[in-house]
Design an enzyme around this catalytic site. Structure first.
Site, PDB file in Angstrom:
ATOM      1  N   GLU A  16       4.776  -8.250   2.692  1.00 44.31           N
ATOM      2  CA  GLU A  16       5.502  -7.117   2.121  1.00 44.31           C
ATOM      3  C   GLU A  16       6.933  -7.533   1.841  1.00 44.31           C
ATOM      4  O   GLU A  16       7.594  -8.127   2.690  1.00 44.31           O
ATOM      5  CB  GLU A  16       5.469  -5.971   3.145  1.00 44.31           C
ATOM      6  CG  GLU A  16       6.192  -4.720   2.719  1.00 44.31           C
ATOM      7  CD  GLU A  16       6.221  -3.676   3.832  1.00 44.31           C
ATOM      8  OE1 GLU A  16       5.146  -3.339   4.371  1.00 44.31           O
ATOM      9  OE2 GLU A  16       7.330  -3.236   4.191  1.00 44.31           O
TER      10      GLU A  16
ATOM     11  N   LYS B 162       4.723  -7.664   7.691  1.00 44.57           N
ATOM     12  CA  LYS B 162       5.692  -6.618   7.363  1.00 44.57           C
ATOM     13  C   LYS B 162       7.096  -7.006   7.862  1.00 44.57           C
ATOM     14  O   LYS B 162       7.254  -8.030   8.533  1.00 44.57           O
ATOM     15  CB  LYS B 162       5.244  -5.304   7.992  1.00 44.57           C
ATOM     16  CG  LYS B 162       3.890  -4.840   7.487  1.00 44.57           C
ATOM     17  CD  LYS B 162       3.692  -3.374   7.781  1.00 44.57           C
ATOM     18  CE  LYS B 162       2.525  -2.826   6.977  1.00 44.57           C
ATOM     19  NZ  LYS B 162       2.405  -1.386   7.114  1.00 44.57           N
TER      20      LYS B 162
ATOM     21  N   ASP C 207       7.257  -3.108  -1.882  1.00 50.15           N
ATOM     22  CA  ASP C 207       7.417  -1.816  -1.219  1.00 50.15           C
ATOM     23  C   ASP C 207       8.632  -1.069  -1.734  1.00 50.15           C
ATOM     24  O   ASP C 207       9.749  -1.600  -1.763  1.00 50.15           O
ATOM     25  CB  ASP C 207       7.543  -2.029   0.290  1.00 50.15           C
ATOM     26  CG  ASP C 207       7.352  -0.717   1.038  1.00 50.15           C
ATOM     27  OD1 ASP C 207       6.498   0.089   0.617  1.00 50.15           O
ATOM     28  OD2 ASP C 207       8.052  -0.514   2.048  1.00 50.15           O
TER      29      ASP C 207
ATOM     30  N   LYS D  32      -3.989   4.216   6.601  1.00 49.27           N
ATOM     31  CA  LYS D  32      -3.534   5.555   7.018  1.00 49.27           C
ATOM     32  C   LYS D  32      -4.703   6.537   6.929  1.00 49.27           C
ATOM     33  O   LYS D  32      -4.678   7.499   6.165  1.00 49.27           O
ATOM     34  CB  LYS D  32      -2.367   6.005   6.140  1.00 49.27           C
ATOM     35  CG  LYS D  32      -1.154   5.093   6.279  1.00 49.27           C
ATOM     36  CD  LYS D  32       0.011   5.509   5.389  1.00 49.27           C
ATOM     37  CE  LYS D  32       1.184   4.550   5.593  1.00 49.27           C
ATOM     38  NZ  LYS D  32       2.329   4.848   4.706  1.00 49.27           N
TER      39      LYS D  32
ATOM     40  N   ARG E  19     -22.104  23.825   9.289  1.00 50.27           N
ATOM     41  CA  ARG E  19     -20.653  23.595   9.338  1.00 50.27           C
ATOM     42  C   ARG E  19     -20.319  22.111   9.444  1.00 50.27           C
ATOM     43  O   ARG E  19     -19.400  21.614   8.786  1.00 50.27           O
ATOM     44  CB  ARG E  19     -20.066  24.369  10.531  1.00 50.27           C
ATOM     45  CG  ARG E  19     -18.561  24.334  10.637  1.00 50.27           C
ATOM     46  CD  ARG E  19     -17.848  25.160   9.604  1.00 50.27           C
ATOM     47  NE  ARG E  19     -17.412  24.380   8.464  1.00 50.27           N
ATOM     48  CZ  ARG E  19     -17.495  24.761   7.210  1.00 50.27           C
ATOM     49  NH1 ARG E  19     -17.954  25.936   6.887  1.00 50.27           N
ATOM     50  NH2 ARG E  19     -17.128  23.969   6.243  1.00 50.27           N
TER      51      ARG E  19
END
Lengths: 288, 288, 288, 288, 288, 288
Positions: free
Chosen positions: D204, D174, D225, D142, D107
C-alpha cells in the site's frame, strides 16, 4: 474416614467443555435477563452451598469451574473434600465473588452438584448396606448421556467401583452375542482372536450350565445375571476363584446384603447412575 | 386418552448432536470391541424395546435416531406415540435392521429412552395426583446439564407444562435479586426498564406481605415459595386473578393434591427432572 | 446522557467463541503472512481506535477480547462506555501491547466494532427521530446469521429495545399460522393450549377487522403490520391499553415520527440489523 | 447476460455448518413455539420467495440448505441462477414441502438470502457505475465475522472480484508494516525472505514518492490509497504495467466512474460487504 | 490369505468428523480455486486409485467417505478389502462420479489412504519378519495426534495387534510411576486399590531383578524394556506363563526375528505409527 | 547458524485446539488411570526432553502448550529455539512442575514434538543435500490430515519453503484440469477469468512441448513433473526467468543435488511431510 483417600481424581479436561456447554444451555442467546437487569456489576457477595439432607459430597470442582467461567476472580474460602459425609446444614463450599455472576451460575452449579452428590449418596447407601461382606458395589453403562465420566467419578466418591467406561475398554459378551456367534465357545474364541490382549474379557451367564460352559474358556470376569442368592452361592463355588464374579439384575438396598453374602466379588447396580435422586442443596448468600 | 394430542413436538435439530455425542461417549476411540469381534456385518435382526414397568412413553424419536446414526437402513416396523401409557410388556418400538449396529447402539438408545420415559412417568403421576383440580404441573430449570430441551419435552409427554427454558426467556426475580435491588419495587422497576417487553415478569415471594408488595407492581406471574396450604389459599385470594400463581417448595406426590386444591394455577416440581428414576426398559432381539 | 445507564450488559460467554471463530476465519491455516514476516515479536506499540464519523459506541469488549486472544497481555489504557456518542475523531479505545498481534487482530476487531457501532448508530437515529413520543424503537429477528445476540446488544446501546431473541422465547402468530389454524381463534387457542404460560403471545394483524377479532382472545402484544398512520391511530384506540402495540412495515427515518405520534408503543425496524452501514472506524498506532 | 457464466461456485462444505448454526441460533432450546403449537405436522404447502425491489440473486443454495436441514423432502420446483437480475416481483425460488418446517426456517433462509442478495446488488451497482472502463470492482476483508466466504461469493455474483480471503493467502504490506520494518525496502525484503513464493506481494502506498520506492522492489500489486483521480492517473503511468494497481479509500457510487477512468485495474470497495443493505425479499405460501 | 478375515472393523462414527475436518483444512475459506475455475459442474469421470509400490491396503472406507462428502452420488465400482496385498499397479478402488468433486477431494483421500496403507505395509513387514514364531506385532500410543483410532485400525490391517488405545483403558506402570510410588509393590498396590477391576495391569521392567519383584504382585502383562535377546529369554523363563510378555525398545526389521524367537508373546514397535512412510498411491481418471 | 533467524512463527491460535484434542484423544473418558492411581497430586518434578539422535528442533511451543493444558503452573526453565540442530543428548526443553500432569501429558507432548522434529530433520537433510545450489526445498499438500499448518511450520524450521497451504491460496493446474478444459490455453484462460488476481497461477507440465505451450500464457510458476535432469536443464533454459520453476517427482536425498544443479528454483518433496520418520526423543524426570 478412610474412603476419601481412595478416590481417584477426575481430570479437569474431562469436564471443562461440559461445564461450558451447560452454562451456554442456561444462558441461551440472551443471558440472565433478571440478574443483568437488576444486579449492579460491582456488587460483591459471600456465600455458601450447603446440604439440606444427609448425603455424600461429589463434584465440588465442577461447581467451582462453573462460577469461574463467569468470573475468573471467584474465590473459594473453604470446601469439603469429595467423598465427605454431609449432614443437613453442612457447607460444601464457602466462597466470595461478584454477586451477578454468582447468581447467574447458581442453578447450573447446583444442577451439577446435586446430581453428582445424588449419585455418590446412593452409592454410599449401597456400600453401607453390604458392609462387612467382601463384595464391592459396581456401576454400569446405564449413565446419563454426556455425563458418564462425571457420574462414574461420583460413584467412586460414594465408595463404589467403576465398571467399564464404554464399549471399547473391556469385552462384555451378552446373550445376543452368544446367539450371533452360535454359542459361548464361538463367542469367546472370536474375542480372543479379534480383541486386544490388553482388555479383559467378561461374559454374562444366566444359568449354572452356561457358567460351566463359560468357565472352560477362562474368562477374566463372569457376570451372573438375575440369579437368586442360592444360585449365586453355587455359582461362586463353581467359579472358585478362577474368575472375578459380578452379580446383576434388580439389586436393591433391601436385597444387596443377602446377595453380597453369597461371596460374589461385585454387585452391579444400574440405579446408581440412572435413578439416583439429586441431593437437595442450597446456595445462600451470607452478605450481599 | 386426550393428552397425546396436546404434546408440542421436539424439533430434531434439538437432539441430533446430543445423540451423536452420546454415541461417541460410548464408542470411545475403539468402538464396540465385543460386537465388532463377534457379530458378522451382514447378520440381520428383528426386535423390540418394551417396558418392564408401568409408565409413559417419551423420546422414541431419539432412540430411532440413535440406531440410524449407526445404520441409516434401520427400519421402524411399529411404534407407540410419545405420551402413551405403557404397561409391563408393552412394546414402545418394533424394528428390523443389521444386528451389529443394533447391539452397539442398544445401551445409548435405552439410556435416552429410559431417562425420558422416567421423567414422563413421574410427571404423569403428579398430573394424576392433582386430577380434578384446576392446577397444572410445572417443571423447573433443575434439569440434567445438557439435556434440558429433552427433559422438558418429556415433561410435556407426561402431561406437564414447561416453565422457562433458561435465564433468557422470562424474568424470575428471586430473594437475592430483591436484596440486590433494595426491595421488590426496585427490582420490578429495574426489569421493566431493562428487559424486553416480550418476556413475562415473575417474582418469588415467601410471605403474604411480600405478595402484597409485589402485586402493586403488577407482575405477570407470582411464585409462592414454601407456603403451607392455608397460606397458599390466602395468597390465591389476594392475587384474585391479577397474576398467574405458582406454588413451589418440596411438593411431593403426597402433598400435591392438597396444594392443588388451594386454587393455585401451577405446582412447580423440581423432582420431575432432577430425581425421576429411569423407566425400566429392555431391548429384545426376536430373530437373529 | 442518561441512556448509557440503561444498557443491559452482554455476557462474555455469549461472544467468546464468536471472536475466536472470526480470528480463525481471518488467520486461515497460515496466519498473518505479512506481519509474521516483517514485525519483530518483541516490538511494542501504543495506539487507539477512533471514529471517522458521528455515531454511537457498541461492542468495545469484543474488540478487546479480539486483541486479548492473540496477546493476553494486551492492555486497555482508556475506553468509552458502550452507548456513548462519538464524534469524528473520538477515541473508542486507547491501548498498549505487542505490535505484531495488534496488527494481526486489527481487521477482525474493527469488523466487529464497525458493525456493532453501525447498528447502534442507526438505532440512535431512529430513537432520536421519535423523541418526544411515548414510543420505543424495536429490533426484529432479521439479524445477521450467527451474530444475533451481539446485534441485539448493539440495538440496546443505541437506545432501542429488543424484540424476541428467537423462535422459542415468545409466540408470534403470523398470517400463515392463522391460515393453518383456520382463523385467529383457532391459532390463539392452539398456542394457549400448547405453549408455556411463561411466554407472551403476540399476534400480527393487517386490518382493523382482524384486530377486533384478535382482541377477543386477549393477546399480550399486537403487531400492526403495514398500516397507514390513520389506521394505526384507530388501531391504538381499539386496543385501548388492553395489549401492547407494535407497528411494523417499511418504517423509515422519514416516517418514524409520524408513526410514533399515533400512540403505538413500539416501532419495529428490521433495518436496524439487516441494513445498518458499518460505522467508519480506524486503528492508529501512535508509537511503534 | 454473460455475467452468470463467470461465477465461480461456492462449495457446499463452506456453508453447511454456518446454516446449521444459524438455525440453532433461531430455534434456541425450545424450537419454534408458534409453529409447533399451531401447524399440523402433515400439512403441505407450496410457495415462493420473491424480490420486492430490484436487485441481484445470490445464495439460493443456502436458502435451500436451510429448508432441507429441517425437512430433507423439501422440493425445489424452480429457481433462478445466482447472479441473475431481479425485478420487484421476480421469484428467486418456487418450492413445495411441509408447511411447518418451511415456516420455521423462513426467517433464517431469508436472512441469508437478503444479506447475500444485498451484497450482490450493491456490487452490481458499482460494476455498472464503471461500465466501459477497464477496471473491476474488488472486495476487501471488511466482511461480517463468520460470513466471509459467503459474502465474497455474493460479490462474485454481483460481478465483482475477490481480493484475498484472509491474512494467509496474499501479502499486503501496510503503513504500520513499513514503519516496523524501517522502510519500504526492509518490508519487501522481509516478505521475500519469509513468505512463500506461491503468494503474491502487494504493498500500500499513499504518495507518488512511496510508489516509486515500492516499484524498485517489484511488487505484484500496488494499492493506491486515498489518492485523488489526478494523482491516480500519474500513479498508473508510473506503474506502467509493471504491477497490478488497485485504488482504495472512500470510493462511492458517485466517484467510481472517475476513478475507474484513471486506468487503475481495480477499485477496492469495503462497503460491498460492510454496508450493503439487505435486499427486501418475501416468502409467500401460495397454497397451504 | 487368511489375515483379512480377522480384521476387526472401524466404526464409521470414528472417522466421519476427521474426514470432514481434513477436507475443511484443504478447502480453506475459498474452496478449490483451480477446479472451480476450470472444470464444468456436470462433467462425469471414471477412475481408480492404484498402488505404485508393493504394500497392504488400509482405509479405503475413508477415501470413499472423503469423496462422498463432496458428492453423495459418488459411486464405487470395485474395491479390494482392507488387509489385501497390493502390487505395483493394483487398483484399490475403481469409481465413477462427477469430475469436479473428485479432483477437489483427490489429495485428501490420498493423504488418508497413503498414510494408512503405509502403516499397514510396515506392520505387515514386521509380521512377516517374525513368521514362524509364536509372537505377534504390537503397536503403541506413539501415534499421530488426532488419528489414533485410524492408525490402530491400519495396524490391524497389516496383521498387527493393538495395545491400549489411551491412558484410560489399561494400566501401564512405568519407571517414573514406580519411583513416585516408592517401589514396584507400592505402585501395584495403588493401582489395585484405585483402578477398576475391568482393566488389565501391565508393568514395565528393565532388569530381571525388577521382573522378579513385579511377578510377586501378579500383573497381567509385563513389558520387558530394552532387554537383549539373551536376557529376554531368561525373562520369558522366569515369567513362565504367569503373565503376558511384551518386548520393547528399538525393535527393527533386522532384529525382530531374533527377539521373537526368545518366546515373548509380543513385540512392541512404535515405528509402525510414528515412522511408517506413506505408501505411494495414484489417482488416475480413466475417462473424463 | 543463520537459518533460525528466518523462521516465520506459528500463531498459537493455529494449534491450541489441536493440542486440546490430542490430549482428549489420549485421556479418553477415564483419564490417566495409572498416574491418577499412583502419583500424589502434590508431587513436584524437574525434568527435560532430549534428543536420542541427530536432528532439528521444531514444535517446542506445542509441547509446552500440552503440559500447560494440564497444569497452568508448568514452568519452562530452558529451551532451544526451533530450527536448532540437535545432537544425541541435547536437551530441547528443561522444565519444572507437578509430576502427575507431566506424566499424563508426556506421550502427547512427545508425539507432537517427535513428529515435527522428524519433519524438520528430514527437511534439513534435503536442504543440506543441495547446499551450494540456488534451489530451495519445497513441501507439498501431502500432509497428515489435521496437521498441515504444523507440518508446514516444521518444514520452515528445517530450512524448507512452503508451497500453498490448501486449495484456495494458489492455482495449480494439473493434467486432469487441462484435459477438462480442452487444453493448456483453455485452462489458463479459465483461471484468469474466474480466479482472483491476488493468487498466483501455477501449471504442471510433463514435457517440453507442454512447457512451451504453457509459457505462452505467462504463468507465475511452472511445475516440471517427472523430468530427468537433462530435460530439466532444457526446461530451465526455455523458461529463462519468465516464471518460477519447480521440479517434482520422486526426488530423493540421492538425486536432489543433481536436480538442484539444473537451475530449477525449487525441488518439491512430498516425503518431507508424508514419510518423515519421527525424531527419537525422550522425557526424563531428573528429580521427583
Amino acid at each position: 474416614m478412610q474412603l476419601k483417600a481412595k478416590i481417584r481424581p477426575l481430570n479437569p479436561l474431562l469436564y471443562r467443555n461440559i461445564v461450558a456447554e451447560a452454562l451456554a444451555e442456561d444462558l441461551g442467546r440472551g443471558g440472565d435477563l433478571t440478574t443483568d437487569s437488576i444486579v449492579p456489576a460491582g456488587l460483591e457477595a459471600r456465600g455458601r452451598i450447603f446440604a439440606r439432607r444427609t448425603g455424600v459430597a461429589a463434584g465440588i470442582d465442577l461447581a467451582v469451574e462453573t462460577f469461574r467461567r463467569l468470573d475468573p476472580e471467584f474465590e473459594v474460602l473453604e470446601r469439603v473434600e469429595d467423598g465427605s459425609n454431609l449432614d443437613p446444614g453442612t457447607s460444601l463450599l464457602r466462597f466470595r465473588g461478584r454477586a451477578a455472576p454468582i447468581l447467574t451460575a447458581e442453578r447450573v452449579a447446583l444442577n451439577f452438584l446435586g446430581a453428582l452428590c445424588g449419585v455418590a449418596t446412593l452409592t454410599r447407601r449401597f456400600v453401607d448396606a453390604i458392609e462387612g461382606s467382601s463384595a464391592s458395589i459396581l456401576d454400569t453403562r446405564k449413565t446419563t448421556p454426556g455425563l458418564r465420566a462425571l457420574e462414574k467419578y461420583a460413584v467412586r466418591c460414594g465408595g463404589g467401583v467403576n465398571h467399564r467406561m464404554g464399549l471399547d475398554d473391556a469385552i462384555l459378551i451378552k446373550d445376543n452375542h452368544i446367539i450371533a456367534a452360535g454359542g459361548v465357545g464361538g463367542a469367546m474364541e472370536a474375542v480372543r482372536r479379534n480383541a486386544p490382549h490388553t482388555v479383559k474379557i467378561e461374559i454374562e451367564v444366566d444359568t449354572l450350565e452356561q457358567l460351566k460352559e463359560a468357565l472352560d474358556f477362562d474368562p477374566d470376569i463372569i457376570l451372573l445375571d438375575n440369579m437368586a442368592p442360592a444360585q449365586l452361592r453355587q455359582a461362586v463355588e463353581l467359579i472358585n476363584g478362577r474368575a472375578i464374579s459380578e452379580a446383576s439384575g434388580g439389586i436393591s438396598l433391601e436385597t444387596a446384603a443377602e446377595i453380597a453374602s453369597t461371596g460374589v466379588d461385585f454387585l452391579s447396580v444400574g440405579a446408581l447412575t440412572h435413578s439416583a435422586p439429586a441431593l437437595d442443596l442450597s446456595l445462600e448468600l451470607e452478605s450481599l
